[in-house]
Design a protein around this motif. Structure first.
Motif, PDB file in Angstrom:
ATOM      1  N   ASP A   8       0.985  -1.224   0.073  1.00 24.50           N
ATOM      2  CA  ASP A   8      -0.135   0.040  -0.175  1.00 24.50           C
ATOM      3  C   ASP A   8       0.908   1.279   0.045  1.00 24.50           C
ATOM      4  N   PHE A   9       0.727   2.059  -1.022  1.00 24.96           N
ATOM      5  CA  PHE A   9       1.540   3.343  -1.069  1.00 24.96           C
ATOM      6  C   PHE A   9       1.457   4.386  -0.159  1.00 24.96           C
ATOM      7  N   LEU A  10       0.355   4.416   0.362  1.00 26.29           N
ATOM      8  CA  LEU A  10       0.118   5.232   1.393  1.00 26.29           C
ATOM      9  C   LEU A  10       0.763   4.658   2.854  1.00 26.29           C
ATOM     10  N   VAL A  11       0.641   3.440   3.129  1.00 26.27           N
ATOM     11  CA  VAL A  11       1.363   2.963   4.201  1.00 26.27           C
ATOM     12  C   VAL A  11       2.824   3.274   4.381  1.00 26.27           C
ATOM     13  N   ARG A  12       3.550   3.037   3.161  1.00 29.59           N
ATOM     14  CA  ARG A  12       4.837   3.503   2.668  1.00 29.59           C
ATOM     15  C   ARG A  12       5.074   4.952   2.984  1.00 29.59           C
ATOM     16  N   ALA A  13       4.256   5.588   2.465  1.00 33.47           N
ATOM     17  CA  ALA A  13       4.324   7.014   2.604  1.00 33.47           C
ATOM     18  C   ALA A  13       4.540   7.370   4.201  1.00 33.47           C
ATOM     19  N   VAL A  14       3.532   7.119   4.897  1.00 31.66           N
ATOM     20  CA  VAL A  14       3.571   7.168   6.288  1.00 31.66           C
ATOM     21  C   VAL A  14       4.741   6.676   7.004  1.00 31.66           C
ATOM     22  N   LEU A  15       5.066   5.755   6.683  1.00 27.35           N
ATOM     23  CA  LEU A  15       6.439   5.008   7.294  1.00 27.35           C
ATOM     24  C   LEU A  15       7.587   5.920   6.758  1.00 27.35           C
ATOM     25  N   ALA A  28       5.624   8.403  -3.895  1.00 27.65           N
ATOM     26  CA  ALA A  28       6.167   7.493  -4.683  1.00 27.65           C
ATOM     27  C   ALA A  28       7.305   6.750  -4.169  1.00 27.65           C
ATOM     28  N   VAL A  29       7.187   6.708  -2.924  1.00 28.00           N
ATOM     29  CA  VAL A  29       8.418   6.064  -1.957  1.00 28.00           C
ATOM     30  C   VAL A  29       8.217   4.502  -2.218  1.00 28.00           C
ATOM     31  N   ALA A  30       9.407   3.866  -2.753  1.00 30.22           N
ATOM     32  CA  ALA A  30       9.350   2.648  -2.923  1.00 30.22           C
ATOM     33  C   ALA A  30      10.311   1.744  -1.762  1.00 30.22           C
ATOM     34  N   HIS A  31      10.192   0.424  -1.808  1.00 35.70           N
ATOM     35  CA  HIS A  31      10.595  -0.332  -0.723  1.00 35.70           C
ATOM     36  C   HIS A  31      12.100   0.015  -0.492  1.00 35.70           C
ATOM     37  N   ALA A  32      12.854   0.050  -1.419  1.00 33.68           N
ATOM     38  CA  ALA A  32      14.301   0.436  -1.397  1.00 33.68           C
ATOM     39  C   ALA A  32      14.339   1.789  -0.786  1.00 33.68           C
ATOM     40  N   ASP A  33      13.532   2.885  -1.103  1.00 34.59           N
ATOM     41  CA  ASP A  33      13.809   4.185  -0.558  1.00 34.59           C
ATOM     42  C   ASP A  33      13.217   4.107   0.939  1.00 34.59           C
ATOM     43  N   LEU A  34      12.332   3.449   1.315  1.00 29.82           N
ATOM     44  CA  LEU A  34      12.052   2.934   2.604  1.00 29.82           C
ATOM     45  C   LEU A  34      13.046   2.398   3.463  1.00 29.82           C
ATOM     46  N   ALA A  35      13.533   1.523   3.089  1.00 27.79           N
ATOM     47  CA  ALA A  35      14.942   0.732   3.792  1.00 27.79           C
ATOM     48  C   ALA A  35      16.037   1.980   4.058  1.00 27.79           C
ATOM     49  N   VAL A  36      16.295   2.760   2.834  1.00 31.51           N
ATOM     50  CA  VAL A  36      17.405   3.875   3.083  1.00 31.51           C
ATOM     51  C   VAL A  36      16.657   4.811   4.133  1.00 31.51           C
ATOM     52  N   ILE A  37      15.627   5.297   4.017  1.00 33.19           N
ATOM     53  CA  ILE A  37      15.289   6.261   4.973  1.00 33.19           C
ATOM     54  C   ILE A  37      15.428   5.751   6.575  1.00 33.19           C
ATOM     55  N   TRP A  38      14.739   4.314   6.893  1.00 30.85           N
ATOM     56  CA  TRP A  38      14.921   3.910   8.121  1.00 30.85           C
ATOM     57  C   TRP A  38      16.419   3.744   8.574  1.00 30.85           C
ATOM     58  N   ILE A  39      17.323   3.327   7.547  1.00 25.28           N
ATOM     59  CA  ILE A  39      18.805   2.867   7.984  1.00 25.28           C
ATOM     60  C   ILE A  39      19.224   4.183   8.454  1.00 25.28           C
ATOM     61  N   GLY A  40      18.893   5.392   7.510  1.00 22.70           N
ATOM     62  CA  GLY A  40      19.540   6.657   7.671  1.00 22.70           C
ATOM     63  C   GLY A  40      18.941   7.124   9.168  1.00 22.70           C
ATOM     64  N   ALA A  41      17.778   7.046   9.332  1.00 23.50           N
ATOM     65  CA  ALA A  41      17.135   7.470  10.771  1.00 23.50           C
ATOM     66  C   ALA A  41      17.778   6.801  12.007  1.00 23.50           C
ATOM     67  N   ALA A  42      17.943   5.512  11.868  1.00 27.56           N
ATOM     68  CA  ALA A  42      18.293   4.733  12.820  1.00 27.56           C
ATOM     69  C   ALA A  42      19.788   4.976  13.218  1.00 27.56           C
ATOM     70  N   LEU A  43      20.694   5.680  11.999  1.00 22.81           N
ATOM     71  CA  LEU A  43      21.786   6.143  12.221  1.00 22.81           C
ATOM     72  C   LEU A  43      22.062   6.855  12.955  1.00 22.81           C
ATOM     73  N   VAL A  44      21.133   8.137  12.547  1.00 28.95           N
ATOM     74  CA  VAL A  44      21.407   9.379  12.887  1.00 28.95           C
ATOM     75  C   VAL A  44      20.851   9.463  14.591  1.00 28.95           C
ATOM     76  N   THR A  45      19.861   8.861  14.854  1.00 26.79           N
ATOM     77  CA  THR A  45      19.461   8.538  16.213  1.00 26.79           C
ATOM     78  C   THR A  45      20.377   7.931  17.108  1.00 26.79           C
ATOM     79  N   ALA A  46      20.938   6.907  16.623  1.00 20.99           N
ATOM     80  CA  ALA A  46      22.223   6.180  17.218  1.00 20.99           C
ATOM     81  C   ALA A  46      23.230   7.148  17.789  1.00 20.99           C
TER      82      ALA A  46
END
Length: 265
Positions: A4-11, A121-139
């Motif tokens: 669901d593209f909206l779920v990916r967008a929210v995440l 238009a966020v894809a699965h790969a984009d979502l992975a990059v965003i959350w990896i970056g978020a985890a790195l910055v937060t850590a």
């Protein structure tokens, strides 16, 4: 569920909010808004280089944002008026990026998506990059929180405590480059700084300490992403600007609640 593209967008919006919240607090405390502008505007040049050399988008934007941040950091305090220097570099980098994209004839480029974001238009790969970056910055921010806070409050106190303020500035610079690289897909280069500053500024009147301000900024950023997406879906408005408008609404609400709390005391 992620189909669901909206779920990916929210995440994706929540991921950017988590990454930007603690960093945005330091941007507000250190009055680094122009610094963030220069770094984010340079990202469009990274987009052009990534497309020209067929590189992953995040690698090009991260490299150029990091170079810009390091150049600005190295030039600070060397006789340059910082607001003038940052204004020149920010708009020069943006203009150079836009000119560079015009020379890329074999790739179809949607400049509006890069300037204002295309979270839908966020894809699965984009979502992975965003959350990896978020985890790195937060850590990194969690690990360096105390030294960063000390260096922000008082440079002399930081020196006395054995903390190098320039090193902490470099940590913020690296984190800012990562946030710019992961957020470009969500809100675009022109609105990244808004998502750094507005949630932190909205949380400031209600926060009792720096930690609660960072948590509040993350919550406000996440709610802004959700409400902005909802507004875009219902009223067919641009998604990135809608998210920023929602954050601005929280900022006004925070100011009102902050003044009410002061009068109550």
């Amino acid at each position: 569920m992620l189909d669901d593209f909206l779920v990916r967008a929210v995440l994706a919006g929540i991921g950017v909010a988590i990454a930007a919240a603690p960093l945005g607090c330091f941007v507000v405390w250190r009055k680094m808004a122009y610094f963030g502008d220069a770094t984010s505007h340079a990202a469009i040049l990274g987009v052009a280089l990534s497309l020209a050399f067929s590189l992953p988008l995040v690698s090009g934007t991260l490299a150029v944002a990091l170079i810009m941040a390091l150049v600005v950091t190295s030039l600070s305090g060397k006789g340059f008026a910082m607001d003038t220097l940052l204004g020149v570099m920010a708009h020069s980098a943006l203009a150079a990026g836009l000119v560079a994209t015009s020379f890329i004839s074999d790739v179809r480029i949607d400049l509006m998506a890069y300037l204002f974001g295309d979270i839908l238009a966020v894809a699965h790969a984009d979502l992975a990059v965003i959350w990896i970056g978020a985890a790195l910055v937060t850590a990194v921010m969690a690990f360096r929180w105390s030294p960063l806070l000390t260096a922000t409050l008082n440079a002399d106190l930081a020196h006395a405590s054995g903390i190098d303020p320039k090193r902490e500035q470099l940590v913020l610079t690296l984190c800012l480059a990562v946030v710019v690289a992961v957020a470009i897909k969500v809100v675009g280069v022109l609105l990244i700084v808004a998502m750094l500053i507005i949630p932190a500024a909205a949380a400031r009147p209600l926060a009792r300490n720096p930690e609660s301000m960072a948590v509040g900024a993350a919550l406000i950023g996440a709610l802004s992403a959700f409400l902005g997406l909802r507004m875009s879906y219902v009223y067919d408005t641009p998604t990135g600007p809608s998210i920023v408008c929602a954050a601005a609404g929280f900022f006004i609400l925070g100011l009102m609640l902050g003044r009410f709390r002061v009068r109550a005391h």
